[in-house]
Design an enzyme around this catalytic site. Structure first.
Site, PDB file in Angstrom:
ATOM      1  CG  ASN A 350      -8.593  -3.421   5.040  1.00 54.11           C
ATOM      2  OD1 ASN A 350      -8.472  -2.956   3.917  1.00 54.11           O
ATOM      3  ND2 ASN A 350      -7.801  -3.066   6.035  1.00 54.11           N
ATOM      4  N   GLY A 393      -7.540  -5.187   1.764  1.00 54.00           N
ATOM      5  CA  GLY A 393      -8.804  -4.650   1.300  1.00 54.00           C
ATOM      6  C   GLY A 393      -8.729  -3.182   0.914  1.00 54.00           C
ATOM      7  NE  ARG A 395      -7.679   2.299   8.032  1.00 51.65           N
ATOM      8  CZ  ARG A 395      -6.442   2.485   8.480  1.00 51.65           C
ATOM      9  NH1 ARG A 395      -5.499   1.580   8.234  1.00 51.65           N
ATOM     10  NH2 ARG A 395      -6.132   3.561   9.183  1.00 51.65           N
ATOM     11  CB  CYS A 396      -4.845  -2.855   2.602  1.00 48.74           C
ATOM     12  SG  CYS A 396      -4.998  -3.771   4.148  1.00 48.74           S
ATOM     13  CG  MET A 397      -5.826  -2.173  -2.136  1.00 46.54           C
ATOM     14  SD  MET A 397      -6.726  -2.768  -3.578  1.00 46.54           S
ATOM     15  CE  MET A 397      -8.416  -2.325  -3.141  1.00 46.54           C
TER      16      MET A 397
END
EC number: 3.5.3.6
Length: 407
Positions: A350, A393, A395-397
Site C-alpha cells: 500500500n 497504509g 495510500r489508505c490514509m
C-alpha cells in the site's frame, strides 16, 4: 484557489491531499466491539498522532498542500442552516432509537463550538456523556438495559480517507460503503462537495445513495485513459458497471480494468495488494497473482458496455492498455512467501506515490521497501508502530485532490 479536483494518474506530482488525524474515536475502541467497528487491534493514540504528524510533514516537504477533513467540515457547518441539516441526517443514519433521543443528542452537540462538535461526532457519543434523557421511549429503556455504551458509535476508520470518496479526473465517486459502520463517513464528503466554497459543485460519477457498494481503496487512476477498480470484499461488480456507464467516454477515460481479487480481510481492497509506483512499475502481493481474474470494460459506439475477460498475464494486460513496451511487477516481501504474508498484513503493497518513482511507505515493511529500492524506486519511510494496527497504509490514509498531469 481552484474550486475543483484534478487527478488523472496515480503518480503525478501530488499537489493537494486530504487527511484525517485520528483522535478520540480510537480511544473509544474496546475489544468487545472491535469486529463491529471493523478493527483488529487498538492503537495507542498518542503515538499514532505523532506518526500521523510525521506523515503530513513528509507530504508537505514534498510539495503537497495538506487539508484536514474536520477543518473543511467545520467551515461548512458554520452556516446554521447547513449545520441543522447535517445533524439531522447524521443522527438519522446513526441508528438512534427514538425521536426524543435524537432531539437530546442534537441539543447536546449544539452546545459545542463547531470544530469541537465535529470532533465529538467523529469520536462517538457515550451514554455517560448524557446522564439523563427526558420522556424516554420504550426502545430507549430497553437499549439502556442492554448496556451498550454508545448513543452514537465512533468512526475509528475515518483516518483511512481513501475510502469514503475517490477523486477521478475532475470529479469524484461519493461512495456507498459496504458496511453500515462506515457509511456515515461519506456524509462528511457529501457536505464538503455540496457546500464548501472551494469544492462545491464537483461532478459526482457515483453517489452515496446508490444500491451497490463501492469503496475508494478499490479505485486506481492508472492513466488519463485507464482506471483500475477491484471487485473485492468491499466493492461489487454491479457498482463497477454503474461507474463504467457514467465515466467511459467522458473526459479522457476509455477503459476500466476490473480486478477480481480474493474476498478476504487481508486483501480487503485492491490497493492493499496492488499499487502504482512509476510509469511502468507496480507493487503487487504475490498471493493474488494465481487467483486474480481481470476484465476490461470499454464503451461501444452505441453507448453499450463491451466487457472482455482478459486471458493474458497481468504484466501483458497492463502493458497493452497503458501503451508501454513492458511493465515491472515488484512483489511484496521480495516474493518470499513468509516475508510477503507478514508485510502484506501491515500493508507492504500500500504505497503512496508522491511523484513518479517516489513513494511513501511504512518503515516496518523493510523487505518490500528494499525490493522497491532495488527496482529504482525512491522510498521515503514513515513510522508505523501504531497507525498500522488499523490495517491500512499511506495510500489508505490519504485522498489526493490535485495531482499534476504527466508529460
Amino acid at each position: 484557489m481552484k474550486n475543483e479536483v484534478h487527478v488523472y494518474s496515480e503518480i503525478g506530482q501530488l499537489k493537494t491531499v486530504l487527511l484525517h488525524k485520528p483522535y478520540h474515536e480510537i480511544e473509544n475502541l474496546v475489544p468487545e466491539y472491535l469486529e463491529r467497528l471493523l478493527f483488529d487491534d487498538i492503537a495507542y493514540i498518542k503515538q499514532a498522532r505523532i506518526e500521523h504528524d510525521v506523515f503530513a510533514d513528509l507530504l508537505r516537504k514534498n510539495g503537497a498542500e495538506v487539508l484536514y477533513l474536520s477543518d473543511l467540515v467545520s467551515e461548512v457547518l458554520e452556516n446554521e442552516e447547513i449545520k441543522n441539516k447535517f445533524l439531522d441526517e447524521f443522527i438519522d443514519e446513526g441508528n438512534v432509537s427514538s425521536v426524543q433521543l435524537k432531539k437530546t443528542l442534537i441539543e447536546y452537540l449544539k452546545n459545542f463550538e463547531t470544530k469541537d462538535m465535529v470532533e465529538k461526532i467523529i469520536s462517538g457519543i457515550r451514554t455517560k456523556d448524557i446522564p439523563e434523557i427526558k420522556n424516554k421511549s420504550l426502545v430507549d429503556m430497553v437499549n439502556e438495559r442492554e448496556d451498550y455504551p454508545f448513543y452514537l458509535d465512533p468512526l475509528p476508520n475515518l483516518y483511512f480517507q481513501r475510502d469514503p470518496f475517490a477523486t477521478i479526473g475532475s470529479g469524484i465517486t461519493l461512495n456507498r460503503m459496504s458496511t453500515i459502520t462506515r457509511n456515515r463517513e461519506t456524509i462528511f464528503a457529501k457536505y464538503i462537495f455540496d457546500y464548501h466554497s472551494r469544492f462545491k459543485g464537483v461532478h459526482k460519477w457515483y453517489d452515496r445513495n446508490e444500491k451497490y457498494a463501492l469503496e475508494g481503496g478499490d479505485e486506481l487512476v492508472l492513466s488519463n485513459k485507464v482506471l483500475a477498480i477491484g471487485i473485492s470484499q468491499r466493492t461489487t461488480a454491479k457498482a463497477i458497471q454503474s461507474v463504467a456507464k457514467r465515466i467511459l467516454g467522458k473526459e479522457s477515460f476509455e477503459t476500466i480494468l476490473a480486478f477480481n481479487i480474493p474476498k478476504a480481510r487481508a486483501y480487503m481492497h485492491l490497493d492493499t495488494v496492488f499499487t502504482m509506483v512509476d510509469h511502468d512499475s507496480f507493487t503487487i502481493h504475490p498471493g493474488i497473482e494465481g487467483p486474480l481474474e481481470l476484465y476490461s470494460i470499454r464503451m461501444d459506439k452505441d453507448n453499450s458496455l463491451s466487457i472482455k475477460f482478459e486471458k493474458e498475464e497481468l504484466s501483458t494486460i497492463l502493458s497493452k492498455y497503458l501503451d508501454l513496451p513492458s511493465v515491472n511487477l515488484i512483489r511484496c516481501g521480495g516474493g518470499d512467501f513468509i516475508d510477503a504474508g507478514r508485510e502484506q498484513w501491515s500493508d507492504g503493497s500500500n504505497t503512496l506515490a508522491i511523484s513518479p518513482g517516489k513513494v511513501l511507505c511504512y518503515d516496518r515493511n523493510y523487505v518490500t521497501n528494499e525490493a522497491l529500492r532495488k527496482n529504482g524506486i525512491e522510498v521515503i519511510e514513515m513510522p508505523s508502530y501504531e497507525l498500522s494496527r488499523g490495517r491500512g497504509g499511506p495510500r489508505c490514509m490519504s485522498m489526493p485532490l490535485v495531482r499534476e498531469d504527466l508529460n
